[in-house]
Design a protein around this motif. Structure first.
Motif, PDB file in Angstrom:
ATOM      1  N   TYR A 177      11.405   6.486  -0.560  1.00  0.00           N
ATOM      2  CA  TYR A 177      10.514   7.339  -1.354  1.00  0.00           C
ATOM      3  C   TYR A 177      10.922   8.805  -1.380  1.00  0.00           C
ATOM      4  O   TYR A 177      10.152   9.644  -1.863  1.00  0.00           O
ATOM      5  CB  TYR A 177       9.080   7.207  -0.828  1.00  0.00           C
ATOM      6  N   ARG A 178      12.106   9.128  -0.900  1.00  0.00           N
ATOM      7  CA  ARG A 178      12.488  10.543  -0.811  1.00  0.00           C
ATOM      8  C   ARG A 178      12.483  11.224  -2.168  1.00  0.00           C
ATOM      9  O   ARG A 178      12.171  12.426  -2.275  1.00  0.00           O
ATOM     10  CB  ARG A 178      13.856  10.701  -0.137  1.00  0.00           C
ATOM     11  N   ALA A 179      12.819  10.493  -3.249  1.00  0.00           N
ATOM     12  CA  ALA A 179      12.837  11.099  -4.578  1.00  0.00           C
ATOM     13  C   ALA A 179      11.434  11.289  -5.147  1.00  0.00           C
ATOM     14  O   ALA A 179      11.231  12.104  -6.053  1.00  0.00           O
ATOM     15  CB  ALA A 179      13.672  10.240  -5.528  1.00  0.00           C
ATOM     16  N   GLU A 180      10.467  10.557  -4.618  1.00  0.00           N
ATOM     17  CA  GLU A 180       9.092  10.641  -5.121  1.00  0.00           C
ATOM     18  C   GLU A 180       8.224  11.597  -4.314  1.00  0.00           C
ATOM     19  O   GLU A 180       7.237  12.129  -4.827  1.00  0.00           O
ATOM     20  CB  GLU A 180       8.448   9.253  -5.105  1.00  0.00           C
ATOM     21  N   GLU A 197       0.813  -1.217   0.000  1.00  0.00           N
ATOM     22  CA  GLU A 197       0.000   0.000   0.000  1.00  0.00           C
ATOM     23  C   GLU A 197       0.849   1.270   0.000  1.00  0.00           C
ATOM     24  O   GLU A 197       0.319   2.376  -0.087  1.00  0.00           O
ATOM     25  CB  GLU A 197      -0.922   0.021   1.222  1.00  0.00           C
ATOM     26  N   GLU A 198       2.160   1.124   0.100  1.00  0.00           N
ATOM     27  CA  GLU A 198       3.039   2.290   0.243  1.00  0.00           C
ATOM     28  C   GLU A 198       2.935   3.249  -0.934  1.00  0.00           C
ATOM     29  O   GLU A 198       2.914   4.472  -0.748  1.00  0.00           O
ATOM     30  CB  GLU A 198       4.483   1.836   0.439  1.00  0.00           C
ATOM     31  N   ALA A 199       2.873   2.721  -2.146  1.00  0.00           N
ATOM     32  CA  ALA A 199       2.790   3.591  -3.325  1.00  0.00           C
ATOM     33  C   ALA A 199       1.540   4.462  -3.274  1.00  0.00           C
ATOM     34  O   ALA A 199       1.577   5.658  -3.616  1.00  0.00           O
ATOM     35  CB  ALA A 199       2.812   2.758  -4.601  1.00  0.00           C
ATOM     36  N   ALA A 200       0.433   3.892  -2.834  1.00  0.00           N
ATOM     37  CA  ALA A 200      -0.810   4.656  -2.724  1.00  0.00           C
ATOM     38  C   ALA A 200      -0.705   5.710  -1.626  1.00  0.00           C
ATOM     39  O   ALA A 200      -1.241   6.824  -1.758  1.00  0.00           O
ATOM     40  CB  ALA A 200      -1.982   3.717  -2.445  1.00  0.00           C
ATOM     41  N   VAL A 223      10.931  16.629   4.942  1.00  0.00           N
ATOM     42  CA  VAL A 223      10.369  15.394   5.485  1.00  0.00           C
ATOM     43  C   VAL A 223      11.226  14.932   6.650  1.00  0.00           C
ATOM     44  O   VAL A 223      12.459  15.029   6.619  1.00  0.00           O
ATOM     45  CB  VAL A 223      10.263  14.282   4.411  1.00  0.00           C
ATOM     46  N   MET A 224      10.565  14.410   7.684  1.00  0.00           N
ATOM     47  CA  MET A 224      11.304  13.939   8.853  1.00  0.00           C
ATOM     48  C   MET A 224      10.520  12.850   9.572  1.00  0.00           C
ATOM     49  O   MET A 224       9.294  12.815   9.535  1.00  0.00           O
ATOM     50  CB  MET A 224      11.608  15.085   9.826  1.00  0.00           C
ATOM     51  N   GLY A 225      11.253  11.949  10.210  1.00  0.00           N
ATOM     52  CA  GLY A 225      10.649  10.959  11.078  1.00  0.00           C
ATOM     53  C   GLY A 225      10.542  11.500  12.484  1.00  0.00           C
ATOM     54  O   GLY A 225      11.480  12.132  12.973  1.00  0.00           O
TER      55      GLY A 225
END
Length: 267
Positions: free
Chosen positions: A189-192, A157-160, A198-200
């Motif tokens: 997914y950093r390039a997408e 489901e990650e892509a969605a 973005v950060m955790g």
């Protein structure tokens, strides 16, 4: 002021403040400097991946090659844990202060409300996400949350999930999942991801949403935040902290001894 010149200045600042401790890069940055870097990324739409390191993560990086790669390839690596801050200083690495993920996240909420940036909240349980959204509405009425999604999704489901984040028009993304899952997700997914910053943030949603209490400032300053967490969930956490703290103490002693030996023997 933003533009090519200021972007170059941020690159130069990050390069000049990059240090290495126990095999991990760390940046000698204050909270204000880190906030300025994040703001610059969002203002110029320049992708920037941020991570933090604490004792447990430094130890786990030694035996998890993927985690080590995920951390070492990030753009900004702040020191979150007091134990890491003290250990680095004992080794002669000058760090101004620790920059905790939760404090950076809260400061970025305030900055986003002020400047009209929209965060996306990913991770934690749905009821925790709802509590975070409710508190944000109280604390920062002007803040618009681009979207939110709990962290209970399958790999297929990650892509969605990434598509939904991008469709939301988010300027920044906060990922409240455990290590190493959040680091792997962001690296993969950093390039997408269209969000600039973005950060955790690990368990920060649990704290901000009121599910888990944060240690009093006195315990934080004394480096005993981990003990406060163990007291809340002793069965689940005591062994984890015992193992990682013991391993870290050994690694730190070895590093201090190695550095002293090199000083005495010379080049």
């Amino acid at each position: 002021m933003t533009g090519p010149g200021s972007t170059w200045a941020q690159h130069a600042l990050l390069a000049s403040r990059r240090r290495k401790f126990l095999g991990s890069p760390v940046h000698a940055l204050s909270m204000d400097e880190t906030l300025a870097i994040a703001a610059e990324a969002m203002a110029t739409r320049r992708p920037l991946l941020h991570v933090v390191v604490n004792v447990a993560k430094l130890v786990n990086m030694r035996k998890n090659e993927e985690l080590r790669e995920d951390v070492t390839t990030a753009d900004v690596v702040n020191v979150d844990g007091t134990g890491v801050l003290w250990g680095a200083r004992l080794c002669g690495i000058a760090l101004p202060e620790r920059v905790t993920g939760i404090d950076l996240m809260i400061n970025l909420f305030a900055l986003s409300a002020e400047r009209g940036w929209r965060p996306y909240l990913l991770g934690a349980e749905q009821h925790v996400l709802d509590a975070v959204a409710e508190r944000l509405a109280r604390d920062y009425p002007a803040l618009i949350v681009a979207g939110r999604r709990d962290g209970y999704f399958k790999p297929e489901e990650e892509a969605a999930v990434v598509a939904a984040i991008n469709a939301s028009g988010a300027d920044c993304l906060f990922v409240a999942m455990s290590t190493p899952r959040k680091e792997r997700f962001l690296k993969r997914y950093r390039a997408e991801l269209a969000a600039s910053f973005v950060m955790g943030v690990g368990g920060s949603f649990d704290v901000y949403g009121g599910k888990v209490a944060r240690a009093p400032k006195l315990l934080q300053a004394a480096g005993l935040e981990w003990l406060f967490r163990v007291a809340q969930e002793p069965r689940r956490l005591w062994r984890r902290y015992y193992d990682t703290n013991t391993a870290y103490a050994l690694l730190l002693c070895q590093e201090i001894w190695s550095r002293r030996s090199r000083r005495h023997t010379g080049p």
